[in-house]
Scaffold this motif. Structure first.
Motif, short mmCIF file in Angstrom:
data_model
loop_
_atom_site.label_atom_id
_atom_site.label_comp_id
_atom_site.label_asym_id
_atom_site.label_seq_id
_atom_site.Cartn_x
_atom_site.Cartn_y
_atom_site.Cartn_z
N MET A 1 14.92 20.03 8.21
CA MET A 1 14.10 19.98 9.39
C MET A 1 13.60 18.34 9.32
O MET A 1 13.16 17.93 8.37
N THR A 2 13.18 17.98 10.64
CA THR A 2 12.53 16.74 10.82
C THR A 2 10.97 16.80 10.33
O THR A 2 10.33 17.84 10.53
N SER A 3 10.34 15.71 10.03
CA SER A 3 8.99 15.56 10.22
C SER A 3 8.17 16.04 11.26
O SER A 3 7.38 17.02 11.32
N GLU A 4 8.85 15.91 12.56
CA GLU A 4 8.02 16.43 13.74
C GLU A 4 8.20 17.96 13.93
O GLU A 4 7.26 18.49 14.25
N GLU A 5 9.38 18.47 13.47
CA GLU A 5 9.49 19.78 13.44
C GLU A 5 8.55 20.70 12.63
O GLU A 5 7.83 21.70 12.51
N LEU A 6 8.39 19.89 11.10
CA LEU A 6 7.23 20.51 10.33
C LEU A 6 6.07 20.38 10.57
O LEU A 6 5.45 21.46 10.62
N ASN A 7 5.66 19.45 11.37
CA ASN A 7 4.21 19.27 11.81
C ASN A 7 4.08 20.11 12.98
O ASN A 7 2.93 20.72 13.09
N ALA A 8 5.20 20.53 13.71
CA ALA A 8 4.97 21.55 14.76
C ALA A 8 4.62 23.01 14.30
O ALA A 8 3.94 23.88 14.67
N GLN A 9 5.56 23.05 13.30
CA GLN A 9 5.58 24.45 12.42
C GLN A 9 4.25 24.59 12.07
O GLN A 9 3.47 25.66 11.74
N GLU A 10 3.72 23.43 11.24
CA GLU A 10 2.16 23.74 10.73
C GLU A 10 1.15 23.99 11.85
O GLU A 10 0.45 24.63 11.43
N GLU A 11 1.30 23.28 12.76
CA GLU A 11 0.36 23.44 13.64
C GLU A 11 0.42 25.01 14.19
O GLU A 11 -0.64 25.43 14.52
N GLN A 12 1.61 25.67 14.38
CA GLN A 12 1.64 26.78 14.97
C GLN A 12 1.05 27.90 13.84
O GLN A 12 0.36 28.61 14.12
N LEU A 13 1.46 27.37 12.55
CA LEU A 13 0.62 28.35 11.44
C LEU A 13 -0.76 28.06 11.44
O LEU A 13 -1.51 29.13 11.47
N ARG A 14 -1.29 26.84 11.56
CA ARG A 14 -2.74 26.67 11.63
C ARG A 14 -3.41 27.41 12.78
O ARG A 14 -4.59 27.87 12.59
N ALA A 15 -2.83 27.41 13.95
CA ALA A 15 -3.45 28.06 15.18
C ALA A 15 -3.60 29.63 15.00
O ALA A 15 -4.40 30.41 15.13
N LYS A 16 -2.29 30.30 14.17
CA LYS A 16 -2.38 31.57 13.46
C LYS A 16 -3.59 31.90 12.55
O LYS A 16 -4.22 32.74 12.69
N VAL A 17 -4.07 31.05 11.81
CA VAL A 17 -4.81 31.10 10.76
C VAL A 17 -6.20 30.86 11.47
O VAL A 17 -7.07 31.72 11.16
N ASN A 18 -6.47 30.02 12.60
CA ASN A 18 -7.48 29.93 13.21
C ASN A 18 -7.87 31.31 13.87
O ASN A 18 -9.14 31.56 14.38
N ALA A 19 -7.12 31.84 14.22
CA ALA A 19 -7.21 33.30 15.02
C ALA A 19 -7.62 34.36 14.22
O ALA A 19 -7.91 35.35 14.54
N LEU A 20 -7.37 34.30 12.96
CA LEU A 20 -7.92 35.05 12.10
C LEU A 20 -9.35 35.46 11.99
O LEU A 20 -10.10 34.33 12.33
N PRO A 21 -10.00 36.71 11.73
CA PRO A 21 -11.29 36.92 11.39
C PRO A 21 -11.95 35.94 10.33
O PRO A 21 -10.95 35.57 9.54
N THR A 22 -13.10 35.70 10.45
CA THR A 22 -13.82 34.70 9.60
C THR A 22 -13.37 35.09 8.03
O THR A 22 -12.86 34.18 7.02
N GLU A 23 -13.65 36.20 7.65
CA GLU A 23 -13.22 36.63 6.07
C GLU A 23 -11.90 36.58 5.74
O GLU A 23 -11.75 36.08 4.67
N GLN A 24 -11.13 36.93 6.67
CA GLN A 24 -9.59 36.91 6.37
C GLN A 24 -9.36 35.06 6.29
O GLN A 24 -8.31 34.81 5.43
N ARG A 25 -9.74 34.46 7.16
CA ARG A 25 -9.49 33.14 7.21
C ARG A 25 -9.86 32.52 5.89
O ARG A 25 -9.36 31.54 5.32
N LYS A 26 -10.98 33.01 5.43
CA LYS A 26 -11.65 32.49 4.05
C LYS A 26 -10.74 32.87 3.01
O LYS A 26 -10.25 31.98 2.23
#
Length: 121
Positions: free
Chosen positions: A1-26
């Motif tokens: 994967m290219t760096s751009e693809e990896l960054n995009a994948q990470e951003e998608q994962l971080r968006a899903k993490v931010n959608a978690l409830p506070t305790e699960q995110r912790k």
């Protein structure tokens, strides 16, 4: 994967993490902190110990054992065919040194996805 693809994948994962409830995110961040790897450590292990220690760092024990074994055989037989074996291992491992940032980024994204999967089950 290219760096751009990896960054995009990470951003998608971080968006899903931010959608978690506070305790699960912790809990997610606590687990992530334990399992995440540093690209610089990987590169240093590859640079100074091309014998495969960088594979052990990422949990690829089989590949690390093969590299370590080949390197040891090469050192033990350095006056016959050992030097050729060492050169082959170095030629195989050298490109990984230059791709260490992407290799570890991909590994860390995989870890993040696995941890997220635990929360969705």
């Amino acid at each position: 994967m290219t760096s751009e693809e990896l960054n995009a994948q990470e951003e998608q994962l971080r968006a899903k993490v931010n959608a978690l409830p506070t305790e699960q995110r912790k809990q997610f961040y606590q687990l992530q902190k334990r399992h995440i790897k540093d690209p610089d450590t990987y590169a240093v292990l590859n640079w100074f110990f091309a014998a495969g220690l960088h594979h052990f760092y990422l949990g690829k024990f089989q590949r690390g054992a093969v590299n370590l074994t080949l390197m040891l055989i090469g050192l033990l037989t350095i006056y016959s065919f050992g030097i050729l074996l060492i050169i082959i291992v170095l030629l195989i491992e050298l490109p990984q040194l230059f791709k260490s940032q992407r290799i570890v980024h991909q590994y860390n994204n995989h870890i993040m996805a696995d941890i997220l999967k635990q929360f969705s089950d």
